[in-house]
Motif scaffolding. Sequence first.
Motif: not given
Length: 321
Positions: A73, A75-76, A94, A116
């Motif tokens: 995913k 993420k920012k 991460d 994103k």
Amino acid sequence: MLKKLRDSGQLPSFTELNQGSYSMYTGVEPLDKEYDIDVGLRFKANKDEYEKPTELKNKICDILKNHTEYGAKVKKPCVTVTYKKDGEIAYHVDLVVYTYEDKNDSDSQLYLARGKDSKPEEICWEKSDPKGLVDYINAKYEDEKEDRNQYRRIIRYMKRWKNLKFSSSGNAEPPSIGITLIAADKFEVSKKYDPIEEKYYYNDLEALIGFAKEIQSLFTCVGYSENGRILYRIYYALPCTLNFEANTDVFKKMSDIYMTDFKDKIDKLVKDLEAVKEEADEVEQCKLLNKIFGDDFKIPEKKDASKKQVNCIPSSSASGV
């Protein structure tokens, strides 16, 4: 996972860099949520080669979409890959994406790919110095092993305390990097030399009280809420000696209300730790500390404990809790 990225043929070459508490030796075991590992990917590419900072992140996400059952995913600040153990979510990695000002110079300015595609207004290349930050935290007491160990223990105590006392949702919880940076700048060792045994004895309770008071002293009044409550904040920038964007306040995501709650809880922590110091019975001390740090802080049996005040916090695990 990194091998899959390297073998994909879709990305420039990169070197990895461990970040966060994993690389600073200040991690604590999570209470009821998954833990994370932060890994920086320094791509041998210039930021100007990519019109959008999200391009590399989207490629990574696509390559790893089937790497685990949960996929990847964007993420920012990163790309997150989640792993499970025994059928349940256990931890996530991460992946933080960096490029260079000059890819042929490994010492040139690094830029973090932030944002994103769903929020184009937040997409940007942001100056960053991840290795410099890790080195800055780890440099304190690097020549004094036992001093450094106490420094790291006190950070762990504070992180366990905040995990217990603050909600992890939203931005109610003070960021760990904020507490860690304050420790790097303000923490002072508490120890006493015994000339007979020719060794130092470390007093974690005194050190923790001193550090909590250092945090307490940093709050300043910033105004009043609608109901008349006095509001407080800590402004704490990343070190100016490192190559980050200017005016980077590590507490900026916390609202004035959340920051004031932080102050109230620090005030109570200082009061509670002072009460531990005043308690003469070691078992009773540990009962008070158990209320502050949770059940991982063990209470000894009466028959096994000294009745004299010891003014120290015994660390019972590698995490210091």
